[in-house]
Design a protein around this motif. Structure first.
Motif, PDB file in Angstrom:
ATOM      1  N   ALA A   1       0.812  -1.213   0.000  1.00 42.00           N
ATOM      2  CA  ALA A   1       0.000   0.000   0.000  1.00 42.00           C
ATOM      3  C   ALA A   1       0.848   1.266   0.000  1.00 42.00           C
ATOM      4  O   ALA A   1       0.371   2.349  -0.339  1.00 42.00           O
TER       5      ALA A   1
ATOM      6  N   SER B   1       3.499   1.724  -1.880  1.00 43.91           N
ATOM      7  CA  SER B   1       4.059   1.983  -3.216  1.00 43.91           C
ATOM      8  C   SER B   1       3.216   3.027  -3.922  1.00 43.91           C
ATOM      9  O   SER B   1       2.003   3.112  -3.709  1.00 43.91           O
ATOM     10  N   SER B   2       3.875   3.806  -4.796  1.00 48.11           N
ATOM     11  CA  SER B   2       3.114   4.808  -5.543  1.00 48.11           C
ATOM     12  C   SER B   2       2.393   4.162  -6.725  1.00 48.11           C
ATOM     13  O   SER B   2       1.591   4.804  -7.384  1.00 48.11           O
ATOM     14  N   LEU B   3       2.659   2.894  -6.986  1.00 48.79           N
ATOM     15  CA  LEU B   3       1.937   2.188  -8.047  1.00 48.79           C
ATOM     16  C   LEU B   3       0.829   1.313  -7.442  1.00 48.79           C
ATOM     17  O   LEU B   3       0.834   1.015  -6.260  1.00 48.79           O
ATOM     18  N   LYS B   4      -0.067   0.888  -8.315  1.00 45.60           N
ATOM     19  CA  LYS B   4      -1.179   0.041  -7.843  1.00 45.60           C
ATOM     20  C   LYS B   4      -0.620  -1.266  -7.290  1.00 45.60           C
ATOM     21  O   LYS B   4       0.321  -1.836  -7.858  1.00 45.60           O
ATOM     22  N   PRO B   5      -1.231  -1.776  -6.206  1.00 46.19           N
ATOM     23  CA  PRO B   5      -0.715  -3.003  -5.592  1.00 46.19           C
ATOM     24  C   PRO B   5      -0.541  -4.150  -6.591  1.00 46.19           C
ATOM     25  O   PRO B   5       0.447  -4.872  -6.539  1.00 46.19           O
ATOM     26  N   GLU B   6      -1.475  -4.299  -7.558  1.00 47.89           N
ATOM     27  CA  GLU B   6      -1.360  -5.444  -8.473  1.00 47.89           C
ATOM     28  C   GLU B   6      -0.158  -5.284  -9.416  1.00 47.89           C
ATOM     29  O   GLU B   6       0.372  -6.265  -9.928  1.00 47.89           O
ATOM     30  N   VAL B   7       0.279  -4.058  -9.646  1.00 52.80           N
ATOM     31  CA  VAL B   7       1.432  -3.850 -10.533  1.00 52.80           C
ATOM     32  C   VAL B   7       2.733  -4.241  -9.824  1.00 52.80           C
ATOM     33  O   VAL B   7       3.679  -4.714 -10.444  1.00 52.80           O
TER      34      VAL B   7
ATOM     35  N   LYS C   1       5.723   0.843 -15.643  1.00 47.94           N
ATOM     36  CA  LYS C   1       4.525   0.310 -16.289  1.00 47.94           C
ATOM     37  C   LYS C   1       4.298  -1.152 -15.905  1.00 47.94           C
ATOM     38  O   LYS C   1       3.210  -1.520 -15.463  1.00 47.94           O
TER      39      LYS C   1
ATOM     40  N   THR D   1       1.347   4.115   6.489  1.00 48.67           N
ATOM     41  CA  THR D   1       0.007   4.252   5.907  1.00 48.67           C
ATOM     42  C   THR D   1      -1.001   4.137   7.063  1.00 48.67           C
ATOM     43  O   THR D   1      -0.654   3.595   8.118  1.00 48.67           O
TER      44      THR D   1
END
Ligand code: IPM
Ligand code: MG
Length: 360
Positions: free
Chosen positions: A116, A118-124, A232, A338
């Protein structure tokens, strides 16, 4: 025979994080009877203040004598006005170069507990585990000629040279291939061979090595694309190998995938496997002295030292799993905090890792 470990706390948050990592190293030293002898010396701004140079002779002599080095971080605004040849960062670059620490391993591992953050989505990023192998003693950082010159029209011009000899590329290439063998067998070499001759040679040498490592699948990627792919679809990578400056940039980007650069350790190795271990982050002047810094990257650097130079995998794993259990308990320094977690100071975080190690 006693084994010397040289500790270089450095500047700003350097001493704070190193204090915690030292406590961990001391505990492990006793527990696993490693017979390490820890000593400290000055590097960077701290050395400048005392000896007027960022890498004093006595520090270098003790570094040569040590089996491994633990470094905090160097540099900061206090020395902004110092002549560029004497900047704190020069001390770091010199020690890397003097000790021929050409192989910089920067693992970017996402602890599931921090998805949570990370600045990217958890699934990425879920399950992310990549290793950046950065060449550390060559390329544009060290190439000659370099300087700032005055042109005929009176205008100043800055210039640097990006050079890599075949043997330098081969040396880092072998370290990267060997690392890929121990991991998932995929190596991506990052260059800019659509523009730079130095990269054309880099790619040629990597291709030439590939047949010697039949279990490794080698691919190539331009650095601009690699930067894009890292944010990405970072999980496509296993091991990345690249030159000094590209590696500097990509490793900061990779760090953020994992939630915080405050979590990333590194090892800088010479040909014999002796090494200097340091967090990937800098000296964070803005939070120095406030007990806010995350000591985990430095503590995890101790784990890398135990694994790569001191050959004590058991202790390395113990430190890593202690860190993981502390995260399980919900302890977080500000950089990885968080909602719903428990905010911890530098000291509390270090103490929690010690507690977990002691409870094994
Ligand atoms: C790093 C740092 C250093 C580098 C600086 C402090 C000289 O950014 O270790 O990544 O550029 O190598
Ligand atoms: Mg950097």
């Amino acid at each position: 025979m006693s084994r010397k470990i040289l500790i270089l706390p450095g500047d700003y948050i350097g001493p704070e994080i190193v204090t915690e990592a030292r406590r961990v190293l001391e505990l492990v030293n006793d527990k696993y009877q490693l017979e390490l002898e820890l000593e400290e010396a000055l590097l960077g701004g701290a050395a400048l203040d005392e000896y007027a140079v960022p890498l004093p002779e006595q520090t270098l002599a003790r570094a040569r004598d040590a089996e491994a080095i633990l470094l905090g971080a160097v540099g900061g605004p206090k020395w902004d006005a110092v002549d560029r040849a004497l900047r704190p960062e020069q001390g770091l670059l010199q020690i890397r170069s003097e000790l021929q620490l050409f192989g910089n391993l920067r693992p970017a591992l996402l602890y599931p507990q921090l998805a949570a953050a990370s600045s990217l989505k958890p699934e990425v990023v879920a399950g992310l585990d990549i290793l950046i192998v950065r060449e550390l003693t060559g390329g544009i950082y060290f190439g000659e000629p370099r300087g700032i010159r005055v042109l005929e029209n009176g205008e100043r011009q800055g210039y640097n040279t990006c050079v890599y000899s075949e043997s330098e590329i081969e040396r880092i290439g072998r370290l990267a291939f060997a690392s890929a063998v121990k991991r998932n067998g995929r190596l991506c070499s990052v260059d800019k061979s659509n523009v730079l001759e130095v990269s054309i040679l880099w790619r040629e040498v990597m291709d030439k090595l590939a047949p010697e490592y039949p279990d490794v699948e080698l691919s190539h990627m331009y650095v601009d694309n690699a930067a894009m792919q890292l944010v990405k679809a970072p999980k496509q990578f296993d091991v990345l190998v690249t030159g000094n400056m590209f590696g500097d940039i990509l490793s900061d980007a990779a760090a953020m995938l994992t939630g915080s650069i405050g979590m990333l350790p590194s090892a800088s190795l010479d040909q014999q496997g002796r090494g200097m271990y340091e967090p990937c982050h800098g000296s964070a002047p803005d939070i120095a002295g406030q007990g806010k810094a995350n000591p985990l990257a430095t503590i995890l650097s101790v784990a890398m030292m135990l694994r790569y130079t001191l050959d004590c995998t058991e202790a390395a794993e113990a430190v890593e799993s202690a860190v993981s259990r502390v995260l399980d308990r919900g302890l977080r320094t500000a950089d990885i905090f968080t909602a719903g977690q428990q905010l911890a100071s530098t000291r509390e975080m270090g103490g929690a890792v010690l507690g977990e190690l002691g409870n094994e």
